[in-house]
Design a protein around this motif. Structure first.
Motif, short mmCIF file in Angstrom:
data_model
loop_
_atom_site.label_atom_id
_atom_site.label_comp_id
_atom_site.label_asym_id
_atom_site.label_seq_id
_atom_site.Cartn_x
_atom_site.Cartn_y
_atom_site.Cartn_z
N TYR A 177 0.84 -1.19 0.00
CA TYR A 177 0.00 0.00 0.00
C TYR A 177 0.88 1.25 0.00
O TYR A 177 1.82 1.36 0.78
CB TYR A 177 -0.91 0.00 1.22
CG TYR A 177 -2.08 -0.94 1.07
CD1 TYR A 177 -1.90 -2.32 1.10
CD2 TYR A 177 -3.38 -0.45 0.88
CE1 TYR A 177 -2.96 -3.18 0.95
CE2 TYR A 177 -4.46 -1.31 0.72
CZ TYR A 177 -4.24 -2.67 0.75
OH TYR A 177 -5.30 -3.53 0.59
N TYR A 178 0.52 2.18 -0.89
CA TYR A 178 1.27 3.41 -1.05
C TYR A 178 0.37 4.61 -0.79
O TYR A 178 -0.78 4.63 -1.22
CB TYR A 178 1.80 3.54 -2.48
CG TYR A 178 2.72 2.44 -2.92
CD1 TYR A 178 2.23 1.29 -3.51
CD2 TYR A 178 4.11 2.57 -2.75
CE1 TYR A 178 3.08 0.27 -3.93
CE2 TYR A 178 4.96 1.56 -3.17
CZ TYR A 178 4.45 0.42 -3.75
OH TYR A 178 5.30 -0.58 -4.16
N CYS A 179 0.90 5.61 -0.12
CA CYS A 179 0.19 6.88 -0.06
C CYS A 179 0.79 7.81 -1.11
O CYS A 179 1.95 7.65 -1.52
CB CYS A 179 0.24 7.50 1.32
SG CYS A 179 1.85 8.00 1.91
N ALA A 180 -0.02 8.74 -1.55
CA ALA A 180 0.39 9.64 -2.62
C ALA A 180 -0.29 10.99 -2.43
O ALA A 180 -1.32 11.09 -1.77
CB ALA A 180 0.02 9.05 -3.98
N ALA A 181 0.30 12.01 -3.03
CA ALA A 181 -0.23 13.36 -2.89
C ALA A 181 -0.11 14.11 -4.21
O ALA A 181 0.75 13.81 -5.05
CB ALA A 181 0.54 14.11 -1.80
N LYS A 182 -0.99 15.09 -4.37
CA LYS A 182 -0.94 15.94 -5.55
C LYS A 182 -1.67 17.24 -5.25
O LYS A 182 -2.51 17.33 -4.36
CB LYS A 182 -1.60 15.25 -6.75
CG LYS A 182 -3.10 15.06 -6.62
CD LYS A 182 -3.68 14.30 -7.81
CE LYS A 182 -3.53 15.00 -9.12
NZ LYS A 182 -4.46 16.12 -9.30
N GLN A 183 -1.34 18.24 -6.03
CA GLN A 183 -2.08 19.48 -5.96
C GLN A 183 -3.37 19.31 -6.77
O GLN A 183 -3.41 18.55 -7.71
CB GLN A 183 -1.24 20.63 -6.55
CG GLN A 183 0.05 20.91 -5.80
CD GLN A 183 -0.17 21.79 -4.58
OE1 GLN A 183 -1.28 22.08 -4.18
NE2 GLN A 183 0.93 22.22 -3.96
#
Length: 120
Positions: free
Chosen positions: A94-100
């Protein structure tokens, strides 16, 4: 820019629960949409859940809706994924990710992943 570090993975039996955490660095975490993705062996990475910068709007993969809950604490720069009623098919990294911007499409920042294994 934001750096992400996941934790909380492990081995559980079918029907068990786990809570994943994703600690973010940087003072602008609250401005990012964030999400959780997973990749099982031999399969492509898939979207699991996401939420907007405020945490008000949430989105889920159909197969986890009602079992998983995504939440965030912007004061702690932390994203969570509460996983209940886990099934063997939930086994993955499981990966967390972020973006604008909106929590859809390509995410720009990724953690290193945490393994979740559900035994039958």
């Amino acid at each position: 820019q934001v750096q992400l570090v996941e934790s909380g993975g492990g081995l559980v039996h079918t029907g068990g629960s786990l809570t994943l955490s994703c600690a973010a660095s940087g003072r602008t975490f609250s401005s990012y949409s964030v999400g959780w993705f997973r990749q099982a062996p031999g399969k492509e990475r898939e979207f699991v859940a996401a939420t907007t910068s405020s945490g008000i709007n949430t989105f889920y993969l159909r197969s986890v809706r009602g079992r998983f809950t995504i939440s965030r604490d912007n004061a702690k720069n932390t994203l969570y994924l509460q996983m209940n009623s886990l099934q063997p098919e939930d086994t993955a990294v499981y990966y967390c990710a972020a973006k604008q911007g909106a929590p859809k499409g390509q995410f720009d920042y990724w953690g290193q992943g945490t393994q979740v294994t559900v035994s039958s």
